[in-house]
Enzyme design. Structure first.
Site, mmCIF file in Angstrom:
data_model
loop_
_atom_site.group_PDB
_atom_site.id
_atom_site.type_symbol
_atom_site.label_atom_id
_atom_site.label_comp_id
_atom_site.label_asym_id
_atom_site.label_seq_id
_atom_site.Cartn_x
_atom_site.Cartn_y
_atom_site.Cartn_z
ATOM 1 N N TYR A 168 11.681 40.663 33.459
ATOM 2 C CA TYR A 168 12.524 40.502 34.650
ATOM 3 C C TYR A 168 13.025 39.079 34.769
ATOM 4 O O TYR A 168 12.572 38.174 34.053
ATOM 5 C CB TYR A 168 11.747 40.911 35.906
ATOM 6 N N LYS A 183 8.402 36.411 30.511
ATOM 7 C CA LYS A 183 8.520 36.756 31.932
ATOM 8 C C LYS A 183 8.395 38.272 32.049
ATOM 9 O O LYS A 183 9.380 38.997 32.226
ATOM 10 C CB LYS A 183 9.843 36.233 32.514
ATOM 11 N N LEU A 186 5.078 29.758 31.748
ATOM 12 C CA LEU A 186 6.466 30.198 31.740
ATOM 13 C C LEU A 186 7.319 28.927 31.797
ATOM 14 O O LEU A 186 7.125 28.089 32.684
ATOM 15 C CB LEU A 186 6.770 31.080 32.951
ATOM 16 N N GLU A 211 -0.116 25.933 35.096
ATOM 17 C CA GLU A 211 1.042 26.038 35.997
ATOM 18 C C GLU A 211 0.577 26.634 37.308
ATOM 19 O O GLU A 211 -0.628 26.719 37.556
ATOM 20 C CB GLU A 211 2.145 26.884 35.351
HETATM 21 N N1 PLP Z 1 5.761 30.014 36.422
HETATM 22 C C1 PLP Z 1 5.575 31.256 36.900
HETATM 23 C C2 PLP Z 1 4.272 31.937 36.627
HETATM 24 C C3 PLP Z 1 6.584 31.905 37.642
HETATM 25 O O1 PLP Z 1 6.399 33.145 38.107
HETATM 26 C C4 PLP Z 1 7.808 31.222 37.879
HETATM 27 C C5 PLP Z 1 8.875 31.913 38.599
HETATM 28 O O2 PLP Z 1 9.474 31.499 39.548
HETATM 29 C C6 PLP Z 1 7.938 29.901 37.392
HETATM 30 C C7 PLP Z 1 6.904 29.348 36.655
HETATM 31 C C8 PLP Z 1 9.179 29.099 37.632
HETATM 32 O O3 PLP Z 1 10.245 29.556 36.825
HETATM 33 P P1 PLP Z 1 11.747 29.401 37.267
HETATM 34 O O4 PLP Z 1 11.990 27.961 37.548
HETATM 35 O O5 PLP Z 1 12.525 29.872 36.093
HETATM 36 O O6 PLP Z 1 11.952 30.247 38.479
#
Ligand code: PLP
Length: 282
Positions: free
Chosen positions: A31, A145, A201, A177
């Site tokens: 997603y 993701k 991620l 994270e």
């Molecule tokens: N890490 C995780 C586990 C996430 O679910 C997300 C989503 O928001 C992020 C990092 C940040 O990613 P992005 O900046 O692409 O939204």
């Protein structure tokens, strides 16, 4: 309100997905969440490319090009007259009788998308938010993701029950994270954030922030940092699509630095806002 199911735009009340959809049964899919400001997608291309990469990593081929996906999302945003919010999209490995083995090539992925109004979290961005620590119990492909978010949900729920915005995850001594965002610390003017590997991620917001830092000659160190470094940090911030650059002012009940958002985070928030206005207008 309109949604997309299997590539068709239709009214949400008539939208249907089969009970043997593999997303529903196995979380077998990927997603994306893309921010919309002034009716325009922010870093849309980066998100769509990551969607295709996530799909490839789980051996799924999407029947759309990034350009086709972009124009479908634009159509949905405009039909729903969305100004500030998000578009959510997911692809699953399709519908077929339940079996762990992938279905044959005749089964097409299920493609679903919808939009939602979401304001910029201006008050939290101004004051900062609180966090807890939690052991990172997720699998070893956090770079994908995927729809499998149980580890993330358990941590976020724990944070919510403690009245906190985010759970900062760590594998032993090493911080990875957040449950739904990337985490960075600031020490002596240097921004330190986990390297983009299989344990996090690689957030689009994270990447945009790092790009801004390079352009502004702000030093960055992409490496895992420890729990001790976290508690000795001058500043801590979370970054993500809906939360942008969010100051974290407390970790497990202990104040970060002065207990207020710090100057480096403030500066990044301003620079990030300028980037939003550059791409999507004021
Ligand atoms: N890490 C995780 C586990 C996430 O679910 C997300 C989503 O928001 C992020 C990092 C940040 O990613 P992005 O900046 O692409 O939204």
């Amino acid at each position: 309100e309109y949604v997309i199911v299997d590539g068709e735009i239709l009214d949400r009340t008539v939208a249907k997905v089969d009970i043997e959809d593999r997303g529903y049964q196995f979380g077998d899919g990927v997603y994306e969440v893309i921010r919309v400001y002034n009716g325009k997608m922010f870093t849309g291309k980066e998100h769509l490319n990551r969607l295709i990469e996530s799909a490839e990593k789980i051996r799924m081929e999407l029947p759309y090009s990034p350009e086709e996906l972009e124009s479908k999302m634009e159509e949905l945003i405009s039909k729903n007259e969305l100004d500030t919010g998000i578009v959510y999209m997911q692809f699953t490995r399709g519908t077929s009788p339940r079996n762990h083995v992938f279905p044959g090539g005749d089964v097409a992925p299920t493609f679903v998308a919808y939009t939602r109004k979401v304001a910029r979290p201006v008050e939290s961005m101004e004051k900062g938010v609180r966090s807890i620590l939690d052991e990172d119990i997720r699998w070893l492909r956090c770079d994908i993701k995927s729809l499998n978010l149980l580890g993330n949900l358990l941590s976020k729920q724990k944070a919510a029950e403690a009245g906190c915005f985010e759970a900062i995850l760590h594998r032993g001594e090493s911080v990875t994270e957040g449950s739904h965002s990337n985490i960075s610390i600031v020490k002596d003017g240097v921004i330190i954030t986990h390297q983009a590997d299989n344990l996090i991620l690689n957030g689009i917001t994270r990447q945009k922030v790092l790009e801004i830092c390079r352009n502004e000659n702000i030093s960055v160190d992409e490496r895992a940092f420890t729990l001790d470094e976290l508690s000795a940090a001058d500043e801590v911030f979370s970054s993500g699509t809906t939360v942008e650059v969010m100051p974290i002012v407390e970790v497990d009940g202990k104040p970060v630095g002065t207990g207020n958002p710090g100057p480096v985070t403030r500066n990044l928030q301003d620079l990030f806002k300028a980037e939003i206005e550059r791409q999507c207008g004021k």
